[in-house]
Design a protein around this motif. Structure first.
Motif, PDB file in Angstrom:
ATOM      1  N   THR B  51       0.839  -1.209   0.000  1.00  0.00           N
ATOM      2  CA  THR B  51       0.000   0.000   0.000  1.00  0.00           C
ATOM      3  C   THR B  51       0.870   1.254   0.000  1.00  0.00           C
ATOM      4  N   ASP B 172      -5.754  -0.990  -5.082  1.00  0.00           N
ATOM      5  CA  ASP B 172      -5.266  -1.655  -3.872  1.00  0.00           C
ATOM      6  C   ASP B 172      -6.274  -2.701  -3.444  1.00  0.00           C
ATOM      7  N   GLU B 173      -5.979  -3.934  -3.716  1.00  0.00           N
ATOM      8  CA  GLU B 173      -6.863  -5.059  -3.416  1.00  0.00           C
ATOM      9  C   GLU B 173      -8.292  -4.793  -3.884  1.00  0.00           C
TER      10      GLU B 173
END
Ligand SMILES: Nc1ncnc2c1ncn2[C@@H]1O[C@H](COP(=O)(O)OP(=O)(O)O)[C@@H](O)[C@H]1O
Ligand SMILES: [Mg+2]
Lengths: 480, 239
Positions: B51, B172-173
Motif C-alpha cells: 500500500t 489496492d486489493e
C-alpha cells in the motif's frame, strides 16, 4: 460552485433526521436573533416617548413658577364649565367650549392689601373670561402708574406688529394673532352695504385686522395698536386693553380679578401671605415660594422617573443583548459540533475526494458551504416565523420597560400632580401602548439577520472545514 | 528499451515512517520501471509495503528518499500543495471498499472526477455515459451506490478512475471485498481495459489466481522487490 452546492445539499439531505434536528435548533436561535434587535428598538422608542412626555411635564412645571421671590399673586378660585358656543364669530354654533367663572375683587380689598406693612406695590389686573358669545378673553391692565412695567407677564409679550400698551393709553387694544386672522369684521365696516361690498376681499385676506383698524369689543370700538404673536403663557386668544377701559365696558368700575403684590423683602413674603389671607380667606394666594414648593417635589419626581425609565431601558436592552449573544453562541456551536462530527464521520469520503484530486480550498469550500447552507435554511424559516409571530414573541422574549404613562395633571382644586395615564393624549404615553409592542420587521432587519446567519454559518463551519481540508488523501486507503 | 515508453520509473525509493524513536521502513532502496500498457500485480505478505508503494506512486504519500517519475515528471520534486493536480490528471484510484460517494448516483460519482478537473457539464455527462457503458453499467446511471451490488459499485469506481484518462490505474486489493463471482468479473473488466484500451494498471492483490492473470507479477518483501516475473496473459477469458 453550483455543482458543489448541489453536492452539499444532497449530503445534508442524506442524513435527513439529523439535518432536520439541527435546522430546528438553528431556527430557534435565529428567530431570536431576527426578532430581538427590532424588539429592543421598539422598547427604545417606547421609552423615548415616555421620556419625551416626562420632559414635556418638566417644562410645564418650570412654567408654573411665574413669580419671583418677592412676588405674590392673589385671586378668587377659578371654576370652569363646558358650554355650547352660540352666535360666535370664531366657532360654529354648538361647539363645546370652556367657560371660566371667577369672582371679582372690590377696589377696597385691593386698597387694604396695598396698605399692608412690607407691601411695596399692588398691580391690579382684570380678566373678562370668554363666554358663549364672546369667544376670547379680555385682559385689562392698570397702566396708570409705571409699576406694571415691572411685571412683563401681565403685558402682551410678543408684539409682532405695531406697539405694546403704554402708560395713559385709552381706547386702544392689542389683539392676538389668532383674533387678527379669524375674528369676524364686526365694526370694521360702518354699514351693512359696506360689509357686503367688501366681504370677498376680507375673506381672502390672511389678516382681517391690522394695526390701525377699528376692533369692536362688547359693543365699544377700539383701535388696534398692536398684534401679539404666539404667547408662551396663558394669555393666548385675547384682547388686552387698559384696566379702566375694561371696567368701563363691563360696567364693573373698581372691580379687579387678580392682584400682583410686590413685597419689600423675600423674608417678609410669608407674613404678607398670611395677612392677605386674614383679610379674605376665600382668596387663593400664591407666592414665588409656594409655587416653588409645589413644583419642586414634582420636578424631583419627574427627574427620578426619567432615571427609572432610562435604567429600565438599559436593563431590558442588556437582557436583549445577552439573549442575542447566547443565540449567536448557540448557532455557532451547533454548527461547529455538528460539522466536526460530520467531518470525522466522513474522513474516508474526504480522503477519497482528495485522492481524486480535490484541492484543499475545494474541500474547505464544500464544508463551509454545508454549514452556511444549514444556517441559511434555518434563517429563512426563522424569518417566516418571525414575521407571523413577532408581536407575541416580542413580549415573550423581552420585558417591556414601561407599563404606564405619566403625565402632569391638575385636580379639581387646581393642584398639580403626576397622574398615571390610561388614555393617551398627545405627547403622553398611553397605558395601552406598552402591551402592544409596535416592533416591526423592516427589510433592513431581515437582511441583517440573513447576513448574520451567513456569517455565523461560516464561522461555525470554519474550523471543521479546515479540518476536512487538511485530511490526508491516504485516509481513503485506510480500512478499518 | 526506450525510456519514453516508461509510465513509471522509480529509482532508489525509500520510505521511512517515524514512530516515536522507532523507525519503520516499509520500502528500502526500491527500483521499478513500468511500461505503458502493462498490467502489474503486486503481492507480498501483510505489512510488506504494498500500500505504501501505491500511495507514493499515487501522490498521496511522499517518498523519504529516491525519485519517482510519472510519465517522465519527477513527482518527488512537487510541493505538497500541488500534488493534487497530479492525482487529478494522472492517477486513477480503485479502492478495496469502492469509496463511492453515497449521496451521488453512479453517473455523478463518475462526473465528480471530471468536475474536479474543471470539465464542462456536457462533456462530463457524455464521458460518464460512455464509461459506464464501457464497464457494463449502461442503464444503471441514475442508481445510487446503495442500490448497486458490490461488483457494480466497483465497476462505477473503475469508471470513475478512468474519467480523466490517467497515466496509470492504481488498485489496492480491488477484489478484496468481493465474492468469487464478482471478483472474476472485476478482474475480467480490468484485463479488458488493459488489453483493449491499453490502460496501465498496478494492482495489489492477495489472490494468486488473480495475480496469475496479469502481465507481470511483483513480489514485495522486506521493503524490496524480491521477485519480478513476466507472465503470459490468457486473453481467452475475455471472450
Ligand atoms: N502512516 C503510517 N505511519 C506509520 N507506519 C505506517 C504507516 N503506513 C504504513 N505503515 C507501516 O508500514 C508498513 C507497511 O505498510 P503497508 O504499506 O500498509 O503494508 P501492506 O499494504 O503491504 O500490508 C507496516 O508496518 C505499517 O505498519
Ligand atoms: Mg495494504
Amino acid at each position: 460552485m453550483l455543482a458543489t452546492l448541489s453536492m452539499v445539499a444532497r449530503s445534508l439531505a442524506r442524513k435527513k433526521n439529523r439535518t432536520i434536528i439541527i435546522i430546528v435548533a438553528l431556527t430557534f436561535a435565529l428567530t431570536l436573533i431576527t426578532v430581538l434587535p427590532s424588539s429592543i428598538n421598539a422598547r427604545q422608542s417606547l421609552t423615548q416617548r415616555a421620556l419625551d412626555s416626562l420632559i414635556f411635564s418638566a417644562d410645564l412645571l418650570k412654567d408654573q413658577v411665574t413669580l419671583s421671590a418677592t412676588e405674590i399673586e392673589c385671586s378668587y378660585p377659578i371654576t370652569t364649565t363646558l358650554s355650547m358656543s352660540k352666535g360666535s364669530s370664531l366657532l360654529e354654533d354648538g361647539t363645546l367650549i370652556d367657560i371660566v367663572l371667577q369672582d371679582t375683587m372690590s377696589a377696597s380689598l385691593s386698597a387694604n392689601i396695598a396698605s399692608l406693612t412690607d407691601v411695596v406695590d399692588v398691580v391690579p389686573m382684570r380678566i373678562e373670561w370668554r363666554t358663549e358669545s364672546q369667544l376670547y378673553n379680555i385682559y385689562g391692565i392698570d397702566i396708570n402708574n409705571d409699576v406694571f412695567q415691572k411685571n412683563p407677564s401681565i403685558l402682551p409679550s410678543n408684539i409682532t406688529a405695531g406697539r405694546n400698551l403704554q402708560a395713559g393709553d385709552r381706547g386702544v387694544v392689542v389683539i392676538d394673532e389668532f383674533l387678527a386672522k379669524n375674528a369676524m369684521p364686526d365694526g370694521k365696516f360702518e354699514t351693512q352695504e359696506e360689509y357686503e361690498a367688501n366681504i370677498a376681499e376680507w375673506q381672502a385676506k390672511e389678516y382681517v385686522f391690522n394695526v390701525g383698524d377699528s376692533f369692536e369689543v362688547l359693543g365699544r370700538k377700539f383701535t388696534v395698536i398692536g398684534i401679539e404673536g404666539d404667547a408662551l403663557n396663558y394669555r393666548t386668544n385675547g384682547v388686552t386693553m387698559s384696566l379702566e377701559d375694561l371696567q368701563s365696558i363691563t360696567s364693573n368700575t373698581g372691580r379687579v380679578s387678580s392682584l400682583k403684590v410686590f413685597v419689600n423683602d423675600a423674608d417678609n413674603v410669608n407674613s404678607v401671605v398670611a395677612r392677605i389671607k386674614a383679610l379674605d380667606s376665600e382668596l387663593v394666594v400664591s407666592s414665588g415660594f409656594t409655587q416653588l414648593n409645589t413644583v419642586q417635589p414634582l420636578q424631583d419626581q419627574v427627574a427620578s422617573l426619567i432615571v427609572v425609565a432610562q435604567n429600565n431601558l438599559n436593563h431590558v436592552r442588556n437582557i436583549g443583548l445577552a439573549e442575542i449573544g447566547v443565540s449567536i453562541v448557540a448557532v455557532v456551536s451547533v454548527i461547529l459540533f455538528m460539522m466536526l462530527y460530520s467531518v470525522r464521520e466522513r474522513t474516508r469520503e474526504i480522503g477519497t475526494l482528495k485522492a481524486l484530486g480535490a484541492s484543499t480550498s475545494r474541500v474547505l469550500c464544500q464544508f463551509m458551504l454545508e454549514g452556511i447552507l444549514l444556517s441559511v435554511v434555518a434563517v429563512v424559516i426563522a424569518i417566516a416565523v418571525s414575521v407571523f409571530v413577532l408581536p407575541q414573541l416580542s413580549s415573550l422574549i423581552l420585558p417591556v420597560p414601561i407599563q404606564e404613562g405619566v403625565a402632569l395633571a391638575w385636580d379639581a382644586n387646581g393642584v398639580m400632580y403626576l397622574g398615571r395615564t390610561t388614555v393617551g393624549s398627545m405627547p403622553f404615553l398611553s397605558g395601552e401602548a406598552p402591551r402592544v409592542i409596535d416592533a416591526s420587521l423592516g427589510v433592513g432587519w431581515l437582511l441583517l439577520s440573513f447576513g448574520l446567519a451567513v456569517v455565523l454559518g461560516a464561522l461555525g463551519s470554519l474550523y471543521p472545514a479546515l479540518k476536512a481540508a487538511r485530511t490526508k488523501p491516504a485516509e481513503a486507503m485506510r480500512y478499518e | 528499451m526506450n525510456n519514453t515508453d516508461l509510465v513509471l520509473k522509480i529509482e532508489n525509493l525509500t520510505k521511512i515512517y517515524k514512530l516515536g524513536k522507532k523507525n519503520v521502513t516499509p520500502l528500502a532502496n526500491l527500483d521499478l520501471d513500468v511500461k505503458q500498457g502493462e498490467f502489474v500485480s503486486v503481492m507480498g505478505p501483510s505489512g510488506s509495503g504494498k500500500t505504501t508503494l501505491l500511495n507514493i506512486i499515487g501522490c498521496i504519500d511522499r517518498a523519504s528518499e529516491g525519485r519517482v517519475f510519472l510519465n517522465g515528471t519527477d513527482i518527488t520534486s512537487f510541493s505538497e500543495s500541488n500534488l493534487y493536480k497530479i492525482r487529478r490528471d494522472n492517477i486513477g484510484f480503485v479502492f478495496q471498499s469502492f469509496n463511492l460517494l453515497p449521496y451521488l448516483n453512479a453517473m455523478e460519482n463518475v462526473e465528480l472526477a471530471m468536475e474536479l478537473s474543471g470539465k464542462f457539464a456536457g462533456q462530463r455527462k457524455a464521458r460518464a455515459l460512455e464509461l459506464l457503458s464501457l464497464v457494463g453499467l449502461g442503464g444503471r446511471e441514475l442508481h445510487r451506490p446503495a442500490r448497486l451490488s458490490q461488483g457494480e459499485q466497483q465497476r462505477v469506481a473503475i469508471a470513475r478512475a478512468l474519467a480523466n484518462d490517467p497515466a496509470v490505474i492504481l488498485a489496492d486489493e480491488p477484489t478484496g471485498n468481493l465474492d468469487v463471482a464478482n471478483k472474476d468479473e472485476i478482474i475480467r473488466l480490468l484485463l479488458e481495459l488493459n488489453v483493449k484500451q491499453g490502460t496501465t494498471i498496478i494492482m495489489v492483490t492477495h489472490d494468486e489466481q488473480v495475480a496469475a492473470q496479469t502481465h507481470r507479477l511483483l513480489y514485495l518483501q522486506g521493503g524490496k522487490i524480491v521477485k519480478d516475473k513476466q507472465q503470459k496473459i490468457n486473453v481467452g477469458i475475455l471472450s
